[in-house]
Scaffold this active site. Structure first.
Site: not given
Ligand code: DQA
Length: 145
Positions: A90, A103, A114, A105, A25
């Site tokens: 929803d 995101h 994921r 990642s 991250y």
């Molecule tokens: C995330 C990716 C998600 O899979 C993970 O649970 C996160 C961070 C991201 O910003 O990369 O908490 O949302």
């Protein structure tokens, strides 16, 4: 003229950015990201309302609030709820304000669990895999909506 607001909503564990798995991250804290976005939004003529919660219902309440307040757009990093929350899916479907999924990642390059995004199935677009830059690019796109 009143400045239009873009809500930036962050889900669980994102309050730990900076120390949370930095190899995935990055080293920016959520405050660092908020600061950069704030400057960037002002330059684009918008203001941001930046929030984080570890609670699913808060994210839903804030999506509804953004809509009721006539926000220009919402950037949503629902974090782990991305992959589990039909209620957030929803909520996005129930409102008219455009929601961009964000995101840090790239979930598709990570564990299989994921790969499903209930947020992405309802959102207007997704920006992922670019670290803090994902937020900046999503803001650029949101500003043009
Ligand atoms: C995330 C990716 C998600 O899979 C993970 O649970 C996160 C961070 C991201 O910003 O990369 O908490 O949302």
């Amino acid at each position: 003229m009143t400045t239009k607001t873009i809500y930036v909503l962050n889900g669980p564990n994102l309050n730990l950015l900076g120390t949370r798995e930095p190899e995935i991250y990055g080293h920016d804290t959520l405050d660092d990201i908020a600061g950069k976005l704030d400057d960037h939004a002002r330059a684009l003529g918008f203001e941001i309302d930046f929030r984080q919660s570890n609670h699913e219902g808060h994210l839903i309440d804030w999506l509804q609030e953004a809509n009721a307040d006539g926000a220009h757009a919402v950037l949503l990093n629902a974090a782990g709820y991305t992959h589990t929350s039909i209620a957030i899916h929803d909520a996005i479907k129930a409102i008219s304000v455009p929601v961009i999924e964000v995101h840090l990642s790239n979930p598709h390059a990570r564990e299989h669990f994921r790969h499903r995004s209930y947020v992405g199935k309802a959102a207007k677009a997704t920006v992922a895999g670019l670290g803090a830059e994902s937020y900046t690019l999503a803001l650029d796109a949101a500003a043009k909506l």
